[in-house]
Write a protein that holds these residues in place. Structure first.
Motif, PDB file in Angstrom:
ATOM      1  N   LEU A  49      50.480  -3.334 -18.589  1.00 40.08           N
ATOM      2  CA  LEU A  49      50.285  -4.277 -17.495  1.00 40.08           C
ATOM      3  C   LEU A  49      48.853  -4.213 -16.970  1.00 40.08           C
ATOM      4  O   LEU A  49      48.242  -3.143 -16.890  1.00 40.08           O
ATOM      5  CB  LEU A  49      51.247  -3.970 -16.347  1.00 40.08           C
ATOM      6  N   SER A  50      48.326  -5.387 -16.580  1.00 39.90           N
ATOM      7  CA  SER A  50      46.955  -5.423 -16.077  1.00 39.90           C
ATOM      8  C   SER A  50      46.687  -6.743 -15.373  1.00 39.90           C
ATOM      9  O   SER A  50      47.275  -7.774 -15.714  1.00 39.90           O
ATOM     10  CB  SER A  50      45.962  -5.277 -17.238  1.00 39.90           C
ATOM     11  N   GLY A  51      45.784  -6.700 -14.395  1.00 42.05           N
ATOM     12  CA  GLY A  51      45.188  -7.937 -13.920  1.00 42.05           C
ATOM     13  C   GLY A  51      44.308  -8.464 -15.034  1.00 42.05           C
ATOM     14  O   GLY A  51      43.586  -7.699 -15.682  1.00 42.05           O
ATOM     15  N   VAL A  52      44.371  -9.759 -15.301  1.00 39.25           N
ATOM     16  CA  VAL A  52      43.639 -10.342 -16.440  1.00 39.25           C
ATOM     17  C   VAL A  52      42.729 -11.464 -15.951  1.00 39.25           C
ATOM     18  O   VAL A  52      43.168 -12.360 -15.220  1.00 39.25           O
ATOM     19  CB  VAL A  52      44.615 -10.887 -17.504  1.00 39.25           C
ATOM     20  N   ILE A  53      41.469 -11.411 -16.339  1.00 34.74           N
ATOM     21  CA  ILE A  53      40.509 -12.462 -16.013  1.00 34.74           C
ATOM     22  C   ILE A  53      40.429 -13.413 -17.192  1.00 34.74           C
ATOM     23  O   ILE A  53      39.937 -13.053 -18.266  1.00 34.74           O
ATOM     24  CB  ILE A  53      39.131 -11.862 -15.689  1.00 34.74           C
ATOM     25  N   ASP A  54      40.945 -14.606 -17.007  1.00 35.00           N
ATOM     26  CA  ASP A  54      40.993 -15.598 -18.082  1.00 35.00           C
ATOM     27  C   ASP A  54      39.845 -16.603 -17.965  1.00 35.00           C
ATOM     28  O   ASP A  54      39.542 -17.087 -16.870  1.00 35.00           O
ATOM     29  CB  ASP A  54      42.312 -16.383 -18.028  1.00 35.00           C
ATOM     30  N   GLY A  55      39.206 -16.894 -19.097  1.00 27.89           N
ATOM     31  CA  GLY A  55      38.293 -18.021 -19.167  1.00 27.89           C
ATOM     32  C   GLY A  55      36.886 -17.799 -18.677  1.00 27.89           C
ATOM     33  O   GLY A  55      36.119 -18.764 -18.552  1.00 27.89           O
ATOM     34  N   PHE A  56      36.496 -16.559 -18.407  1.00 29.66           N
ATOM     35  CA  PHE A  56      35.123 -16.336 -17.945  1.00 29.66           C
ATOM     36  C   PHE A  56      34.154 -16.575 -19.099  1.00 29.66           C
ATOM     37  O   PHE A  56      34.310 -16.034 -20.193  1.00 29.66           O
ATOM     38  CB  PHE A  56      34.947 -14.922 -17.411  1.00 29.66           C
ATOM     39  N   ASP A  57      33.119 -17.378 -18.859  1.00 31.73           N
ATOM     40  CA  ASP A  57      32.163 -17.777 -19.896  1.00 31.73           C
ATOM     41  C   ASP A  57      30.905 -16.907 -19.803  1.00 31.73           C
ATOM     42  O   ASP A  57      29.997 -17.200 -19.029  1.00 31.73           O
ATOM     43  CB  ASP A  57      31.809 -19.256 -19.731  1.00 31.73           C
ATOM     44  N   TYR A  58      30.873 -15.849 -20.584  1.00 28.11           N
ATOM     45  CA  TYR A  58      29.728 -14.944 -20.522  1.00 28.11           C
ATOM     46  C   TYR A  58      28.448 -15.614 -21.020  1.00 28.11           C
ATOM     47  O   TYR A  58      27.376 -15.411 -20.441  1.00 28.11           O
ATOM     48  CB  TYR A  58      30.008 -13.679 -21.346  1.00 28.11           C
ATOM     49  N   ALA A  59      28.551 -16.419 -22.053  1.00 25.09           N
ATOM     50  CA  ALA A  59      27.369 -17.083 -22.605  1.00 25.09           C
ATOM     51  C   ALA A  59      26.867 -18.198 -21.695  1.00 25.09           C
ATOM     52  O   ALA A  59      25.682 -18.547 -21.732  1.00 25.09           O
ATOM     53  CB  ALA A  59      27.681 -17.640 -23.991  1.00 25.09           C
ATOM     54  N   GLY A  60      27.746 -18.754 -20.881  1.00 27.80           N
ATOM     55  CA  GLY A  60      27.360 -19.884 -20.042  1.00 27.80           C
ATOM     56  C   GLY A  60      27.188 -19.530 -18.580  1.00 27.80           C
ATOM     57  O   GLY A  60      27.282 -20.403 -17.707  1.00 27.80           O
ATOM     58  N   CYS A  61      26.924 -18.271 -18.289  1.00 26.04           N
ATOM     59  CA  CYS A  61      26.862 -17.827 -16.890  1.00 26.04           C
ATOM     60  C   CYS A  61      25.466 -17.934 -16.291  1.00 26.04           C
ATOM     61  O   CYS A  61      25.250 -17.522 -15.149  1.00 26.04           O
ATOM     62  CB  CYS A  61      27.350 -16.389 -16.785  1.00 26.04           C
ATOM     63  N   GLY A  62      24.501 -18.474 -17.065  1.00 28.92           N
ATOM     64  CA  GLY A  62      23.141 -18.624 -16.545  1.00 28.92           C
ATOM     65  C   GLY A  62      22.192 -17.529 -16.965  1.00 28.92           C
ATOM     66  O   GLY A  62      21.029 -17.522 -16.557  1.00 28.92           O
ATOM     67  N   LEU A  63      22.661 -16.604 -17.799  1.00 39.16           N
ATOM     68  CA  LEU A  63      21.819 -15.528 -18.299  1.00 39.16           C
ATOM     69  C   LEU A  63      21.507 -15.743 -19.775  1.00 39.16           C
ATOM     70  O   LEU A  63      22.345 -16.246 -20.531  1.00 39.16           O
ATOM     71  CB  LEU A  63      22.522 -14.172 -18.136  1.00 39.16           C
ATOM     72  N   THR A  64      20.310 -15.360 -20.189  1.00 38.17           N
ATOM     73  CA  THR A  64      19.950 -15.462 -21.596  1.00 38.17           C
ATOM     74  C   THR A  64      20.614 -14.335 -22.387  1.00 38.17           C
ATOM     75  O   THR A  64      21.083 -13.337 -21.812  1.00 38.17           O
ATOM     76  CB  THR A  64      18.430 -15.367 -21.789  1.00 38.17           C
ATOM     77  N   ARG A  65      20.647 -14.497 -23.687  1.00 34.35           N
ATOM     78  CA  ARG A  65      21.218 -13.445 -24.532  1.00 34.35           C
ATOM     79  C   ARG A  65      20.441 -12.140 -24.372  1.00 34.35           C
ATOM     80  O   ARG A  65      21.029 -11.057 -24.360  1.00 34.35           O
ATOM     81  CB  ARG A  65      21.174 -13.902 -25.993  1.00 34.35           C
ATOM     82  N   ARG A  66      19.133 -12.234 -24.226  1.00 37.25           N
ATOM     83  CA  ARG A  66      18.300 -11.036 -24.035  1.00 37.25           C
ATOM     84  C   ARG A  66      18.653 -10.334 -22.726  1.00 37.25           C
ATOM     85  O   ARG A  66      18.723  -9.100 -22.675  1.00 37.25           O
ATOM     86  CB  ARG A  66      16.820 -11.436 -24.044  1.00 37.25           C
ATOM     87  N   GLN A  67      18.871 -11.109 -21.676  1.00 39.06           N
ATOM     88  CA  GLN A  67      19.238 -10.518 -20.384  1.00 39.06           C
ATOM     89  C   GLN A  67      20.614  -9.842 -20.456  1.00 39.06           C
ATOM     90  O   GLN A  67      20.813  -8.773 -19.896  1.00 39.06           O
ATOM     91  CB  GLN A  67      19.221 -11.583 -19.294  1.00 39.06           C
TER      92      GLN A  67
END
Length: 409
Positions: A49-67
């Motif tokens: 059992l766990s609280g689950v965070i669904d749908g968070f967009d890591y690539a689209g969060c405003g940070l570059t891949r390098r960051q």
């Protein structure tokens, strides 16, 4: 001189939603964010059992891949929560890139990054394959060191590590620094990684609920049939400012931080005694020059563990006696957000105040000997929180208590 401290911004990424509107809706509806995680089931965890965070967009969060290279997932979530909070506060980059603005977050683990770099070393027989980003992903201060660079703040910048009271202590210390005139504003909060690596030792303690046939009913704070906590996480951010400066720039004041109390039990690693939390609550009341009758709502730490809830019910009853203060336990919906929980409670309180309601405690059906004395909020209602006392406590007996006033704001 002691300055008043205003709350001007909030942000959240949790199992109840990825932004303020969705989380507020979940709180109003009493919607649980708890699910079964099949990977943990397959790995032989006592509880999947766990609280689950669904749908968070890591690539689209405003940070570059390098960051993102130097940031574990929960630090990226913290960046998202901070971005939301700054927008809510109406602060631009030029407003925070100075020595009068600080950054303090609560965090007490970076387990996955540690495990991954150790596996790479064992697998390769060398450290040559470890990306340079791991150095910064694996530090307990990963949130503040990464966000300090991204935001350009030049004031206070550090992380607080105090188990499940980390977020509460971070916000409390931030408020104290502003009240003392050391900083004009501080971006503060807490975050918690949700992955098997960070939770396996807790699972080994058999601290988790095993009510896997009904995940939404598994987290049962103060209920006589509770059987353990449900782990969860994400990130919560709060912008605190000197009250007079917030008024001067014309921003909306969401609430006021009136006090921060703290204590430690000094007794046991994992069994709270109740008197320590009681001392923190009394400390907060004294520092705010308030009595227990001035509190409208207690937002309880209430993790749904038999021992922990029993100790907190004792503390609440000892402080408030027969004055029938309302009590709510939001971990019934979110599960235990661990290091972030003290910070997320502040965000949840402001969202309830803005929505004109108090979120109910779901799954509270049968009180036990201690909790029968508590006036639990269990029905849908349109009574805002008012002045809220927020408790958080952690292993080692560390306790934090915040008082937030949302009346007339």
């Amino acid at each position: 001189m002691m300055y008043r401290v205003a709350i001007t911004g909030i942000g959240i990424v949790s199992c109840l939603g990825l932004d303020l509107d969705s989380v507020q809706k979940s709180l109003r509806l009493g919607k649980s964010g708890i699910q079964i995680v099949k990977q943990r089931e397959d790995m032989g965890f006592f509880s999947p059992l766990s609280g689950v965070i669904d749908g968070f967009d890591y690539a689209g969060c405003g940070l570059t891949r390098r960051q993102r290279k130097t940031m574990p997932n929960f630090t990226i979530q913290a960046y998202s929560a901070v971005t939301q909070a700054l927008k809510k506060a109406g602060l631009q980059s030029e407003d925070i890139q100075n020595a009068r603005t600080g950054l303090i977050f609560g965090n007490d683990s970076t387990a996955r990054a540690q495990v991954e770099q150790a596996k790479l070393t064992e697998q390769d027989g060398s450290t040559a394959g470890i990306s340079s980003g791991y150095c910064f992903k694996a530090m307990t201060s990963t949130i503040t060191l990464n966000l300090n660079v991204l935001l350009g703040v030049r004031g206070a910048s550090w992380s607080i590590s105090s188990a499940c009271s980390s977020g509460g202590h971070a916000i409390g210390q931030a408020a104290d620094l502003i009240a003392m005139g050391r900083q004009d504003r501080i971006i503060c909060g807490g975050a918690q990684e949700i992955n098997w690596e960070s939770l396996c030792s807790f699972d080994a303690l058999e601290a988790f609920s095993r009510r896997i046939d009904s995940p939404a009913q598994a987290s049962r704070p103060f209920d006589a049939n509770r059987d353990g906590l449900v782990p969860s996480g994400g990130a919560a951010a709060v912008v605190l400012e000197r009250y007079d400066l917030a008024v001067k720039r014309g921003t909306t004041i969401l609430g006021e931080m009136e006090a921060y109390g703290f204590s430690s039990d000094g007794q046991d690693l994992c069994r709270p005694n109740g008197s320590g939390l009681q001392a923190a609550m009394e400390d907060a009341l004294q520092r705010a020059n308030l009595t227990s009758e001035d509190i409208d709502l207690v937002s309880a730490h209430a993790t749904a563990t038999p021992v922990g809830d029993d100790a907190e019910a004792f503390a609440i009853s000892s402080v408030f006696g027969d004055n029938n203060v309302r009590v709510t336990a939001l971990k019934s919906m979110t599960g235990h957000e661990l290091w972030m929980s003290g910070a997320s409670q502040v965000v949840y309180s402001i969202l309830q105040a803005q929505g004109g309601f108090t979120a109910r405690t779901i799954n509270f059906e049968t009180p036990d000997e201690r909790s029968t004395k508590l006036n639990m909020v269990v029905e849908e209602n349109s009574t805002p929180p008012g002045r809220v006392m927020l408790n958080s406590a952690g292993f080692g007996g560390t306790n934090a208590c915040l008082i937030v006033n949302t009346k007339g704001l």
